[in-house]
Design an enzyme around this catalytic site. Structure first.
Site, PDB file in Angstrom:
ATOM      1  N   SER A  97       0.819  -1.214   0.000  1.00  0.00           N
ATOM      2  CA  SER A  97       0.000   0.000   0.000  1.00  0.00           C
ATOM      3  C   SER A  97       0.847   1.256   0.000  1.00  0.00           C
ATOM      4  CB  SER A  97      -0.891   0.019   1.246  1.00  0.00           C
ATOM      5  OG  SER A  97      -0.077   0.041   2.412  1.00  0.00           O
ATOM      6  N   THR A  99       2.207   2.266   2.763  1.00  0.00           N
ATOM      7  CA  THR A  99       1.977   2.860   4.077  1.00  0.00           C
ATOM      8  C   THR A  99       3.281   3.332   4.716  1.00  0.00           C
ATOM      9  OG1 THR A  99       0.001   1.525   4.451  1.00  0.00           O
ATOM     10  CG2 THR A  99       1.097   2.405   6.393  1.00  0.00           C
ATOM     11  N   HIS A 127       1.412  15.890  15.401  1.00  0.00           N
ATOM     12  CA  HIS A 127       1.334  14.431  15.330  1.00  0.00           C
ATOM     13  C   HIS A 127       1.268  13.967  13.878  1.00  0.00           C
ATOM     14  CE1 HIS A 127      -0.019  10.300  16.037  1.00  0.00           C
ATOM     15  NE2 HIS A 127       0.413  10.453  17.284  1.00  0.00           N
ATOM     16  N   SER A 137      -5.633   8.431   4.149  1.00  0.00           N
ATOM     17  CA  SER A 137      -5.131   7.084   4.357  1.00  0.00           C
ATOM     18  C   SER A 137      -4.007   6.862   3.359  1.00  0.00           C
ATOM     19  CB  SER A 137      -6.248   6.056   4.128  1.00  0.00           C
ATOM     20  OG  SER A 137      -5.716   4.742   3.984  1.00  0.00           O
ATOM     21  N   SER A 138      -3.092   5.981   3.692  1.00  0.00           N
ATOM     22  CA  SER A 138      -2.077   5.602   2.699  1.00  0.00           C
ATOM     23  C   SER A 138      -2.746   5.098   1.431  1.00  0.00           C
ATOM     24  CB  SER A 138      -1.166   4.507   3.268  1.00  0.00           C
ATOM     25  OG  SER A 138      -0.559   4.920   4.460  1.00  0.00           O
ATOM     26  N   THR A 185      11.408  -5.422 -47.806  1.00  0.00           N
ATOM     27  CA  THR A 185      10.420  -6.174 -47.037  1.00  0.00           C
ATOM     28  C   THR A 185      10.982  -7.576 -46.816  1.00  0.00           C
ATOM     29  OG1 THR A 185       9.258  -6.861 -49.064  1.00  0.00           O
ATOM     30  CG2 THR A 185       8.465  -4.871 -47.968  1.00  0.00           C
ATOM     31  N   HIS A 186      10.739  -8.133 -45.640  1.00  0.00           N
ATOM     32  CA  HIS A 186      11.319  -9.439 -45.271  1.00  0.00           C
ATOM     33  C   HIS A 186      12.844  -9.411 -45.328  1.00  0.00           C
ATOM     34  CE1 HIS A 186       7.322 -11.426 -45.515  1.00  0.00           C
ATOM     35  NE2 HIS A 186       7.147 -10.604 -46.528  1.00  0.00           N
ATOM     36  N   SER A 316      35.488   1.082 -30.617  1.00  0.00           N
ATOM     37  CA  SER A 316      36.120  -0.188 -30.271  1.00  0.00           C
ATOM     38  C   SER A 316      37.384   0.039 -29.471  1.00  0.00           C
ATOM     39  CB  SER A 316      36.460  -0.971 -31.543  1.00  0.00           C
ATOM     40  OG  SER A 316      37.195  -2.143 -31.232  1.00  0.00           O
ATOM     41  N   SER A 317      37.620  -0.866 -28.521  1.00  0.00           N
ATOM     42  CA  SER A 317      38.856  -0.805 -27.745  1.00  0.00           C
ATOM     43  C   SER A 317      40.000  -1.520 -28.443  1.00  0.00           C
ATOM     44  CB  SER A 317      38.626  -1.439 -26.365  1.00  0.00           C
ATOM     45  OG  SER A 317      38.260  -2.810 -26.512  1.00  0.00           O
ATOM     46  N   LYS A 322      37.108   2.533 -35.635  1.00  0.00           N
ATOM     47  CA  LYS A 322      35.739   2.027 -35.700  1.00  0.00           C
ATOM     48  C   LYS A 322      34.797   2.974 -34.955  1.00  0.00           C
ATOM     49  CE  LYS A 322      33.319  -2.406 -35.457  1.00  0.00           C
ATOM     50  NZ  LYS A 322      32.042  -2.015 -34.882  1.00  0.00           N
ATOM     51  N   VAL A 323      33.650   3.254 -35.577  1.00  0.00           N
ATOM     52  CA  VAL A 323      32.625   4.102 -34.959  1.00  0.00           C
ATOM     53  C   VAL A 323      31.298   3.355 -34.989  1.00  0.00           C
ATOM     54  CG1 VAL A 323      31.382   6.301 -35.058  1.00  0.00           C
ATOM     55  CG2 VAL A 323      33.808   6.206 -35.685  1.00  0.00           C
ATOM     56  N   GLU A 329      21.809   2.343 -30.098  1.00  0.00           N
ATOM     57  CA  GLU A 329      21.893   1.208 -29.176  1.00  0.00           C
ATOM     58  C   GLU A 329      21.431   1.588 -27.768  1.00  0.00           C
ATOM     59  OE1 GLU A 329      25.704  -0.773 -31.548  1.00  0.00           O
ATOM     60  OE2 GLU A 329      25.985   0.173 -29.586  1.00  0.00           O
TER      61      GLU A 329
END
Length: 467
Positions: A97, A99, A127, A137-138, A185-186, A316-317, A322-323, A329
């Site tokens: 809930s 609470t 209080h 109420s919660s 397509t496909h 790339s490491s 490379k890019v 992603e």
């Protein structure tokens, strides 16, 4: 660490001396050391807003004295601005809930209000239940905070981000409209299409995704506040919810209203499920767009290479130069997470047992997380990828000429079977459809040239008959 002794209905608890929270929060801290993930800033802000306007409404209705009401409202304002964020210490994975978090809020505001009145923390001068939580109420506060925070985040962050991306895609649709490329397509060659038409499709996907999100917002504008424990409104003034919600609407600028049926509003979370579904639809569209763009830009020499993505970091490491399509992603990973969040929210929506849903904290967390990461990822994708896209006209047009699907335009003039035979021969001999058709002299040269013009193939019509 020095502590003080506080009590709740279950007995005494040791609480850090300087903490504004009290016994119930401390007990929940012991019970739920699960993930370390806490409610987000927008949700805490919404809780502060509810408590602030509740105190003012209860004062106006003669149910809370002015001195306490003003102190509570000021303390709740500090909750809204984030000043007291370090006091909201509870895990998402807690009582279903919420609470524990509602009482965390009540205790923090009560003790801060006491301080503002010149009283000590833990004095009970204000209080948490009798004053801060009066008429609540919660079970109605937590879903109300869920709705408010989601609506505000959608309006302030997500819709602007999606609109910016939609406009960026629309601009590319216009600038790329003169470039004819091969359709697919496909994953196989199909008839020609303009690159601008492709991007207009992407822009339209986002237009529709935005509409679905806006439509889903309608359900979240109904607030459960006023239903208290089970939807009956026991222990709250009949005008309480109306007054609080009107004040919240004025503060936020959104047309929040009291739930038409409090029993539905607390027993079910269908509006949250609907919004999550709309977010999932947006994620599905964004995934498709990002995936297409990274494939269209694959290469730079051995892929499709029809568009060029702006380089933003080394890819790339180990492979120099490379890019990679990192912005696409990143967005796709966010979309996958949103789909996962939706699954959790859907399961949460199934857990409306009798008069209360008991999966609200995890639903709230996942909903707000989806909104947040979609907005951030869409913004970055727009700024660091889409706006910098360039078309490779030469590559697009050369692939069109090489495509066997060019024979489609010949079918109305020479028949499907004859056109298919030309395509097969072109494929077997490594030649183009144009070269084979010219060699066979199937049609006069001028007519053949007109039929094999790729640009008219991107519009409705029958080649050689309706153009």
């Amino acid at each position: 660490m020095s502590t003080r002794t506080e009590k709740d209905s279950m007995g005494e608890m040791q609480v850090p001396s300087e903490a504004l929270y009290g016994a119930q929060t401390a007990r929940a801290l012991d019970n739920f050391p699960i993930s370390g993930v806490r409610f987000s800033r927008p949700f805490i802000q919404a809780l502060g807003m509810i408590k602030q306007q509740a105190a003012r409404a209860n004062n106006a209705l003669g149910l809370l004295d002015t001195e306490r009401s003003e102190a509570i409202a000021k303390a709740a304002g500090e909750v809204m601005t984030g000043t007291l964020d370090d006091q909201f210490v509870l895990d998402i994975y807690q009582t279903g809930s919420g609470t524990s978090t509602n009482m965390n809020t009540n205790e923090v505001i009560a003790n801060r209000a006491a301080q503002l009145l010149g009283k000590e923390i833990g004095s009970g001068a204000v209080h948490p239940n009798d004053h801060v939580n009066y008429g609540q109420s919660s079970n109605d506060v937590i879903p109300t905070a869920m709705h408010i925070s989601a609506v505000m985040e959608v309006r302030q962050t997500l819709l602007p981000a999606l609109t910016t991306l939609q406009e960026a895609l629309g601009e590319k649709a216009l600038s790329f409209n003169g470039i004819t490329k091969i359709g697919r397509t496909h994953l196989q060659d199909a008839t020609p299409v303009r690159l601008g038409q492709v991007f207009s499709g992407y822009a339209r996907q986002l237009t529709l995704a935005i509409r679905w999100i806006e439509a889903a917002e309608e359900g979240l504008l109904e607030l459960p506040l006023g239903g208290t424990a089970v939807g009956s409104g026991l222990n709250t003034h009949p005008q309480f919810a109306e007054r609080v919600i009107a004040a919240i609407s004025e503060l936020t600028g959104r047309p929040f209203v009291e739930a038409a049926n409090h029993f539905e509003a607390q027993a079910a979370k269908d509006a949250v499920v609907a919004m999550s579904g709309a977010l999932k639809r947006a994620a599905t569209a964004l995934f498709k767009i990002a995936n297409d763009i990274r494939f269209l830009g694959s290469g730079p020499r051995c892929g499709l290479g029809e568009i060029q993505l702006p380089p933003v970091q080394p890819g790339s490491s180990i492979m120099p130069g490379k890019v990679n399509p990192v912005m696409a992603e990143s967005l796709m990973q966010v979309c996958a997470q949103v789909v996962g969040n939706d699954a959790a929210i859907t399961l949460g929506g199934l857990s409306g047992n009798f008069e209360l849903n008991v999966m609200m904290p995890v639903m709230a967390h996942n909903l707000l997380s989806s909104i947040d990461i979609l907005a951030a990822a869409a913004t970055q994708f727009s700024e660091r990828c889409v706006k910098g896209l360039q078309a490779n006209r030469e590559r697009c047009e050369s692939l069109v000429e090489e495509s066997l699907a060019m024979c489609t335009a010949l079918a109305p003039a020479i028949g499907y079977d004859n056109a298919a035979q030309i395509a097969k021969e072109a494929y077997q001999n490594g030649r183009t459809v144009r070269q084979v058709a010219n060699e066979k002299q199937i049609l006069p040269a001028e007519e053949l040239e007109n039929l094999l013009d790729p640009r008219p193939m991107t519009e409705p019509g029958v080649p050689g008959k309706t153009r």
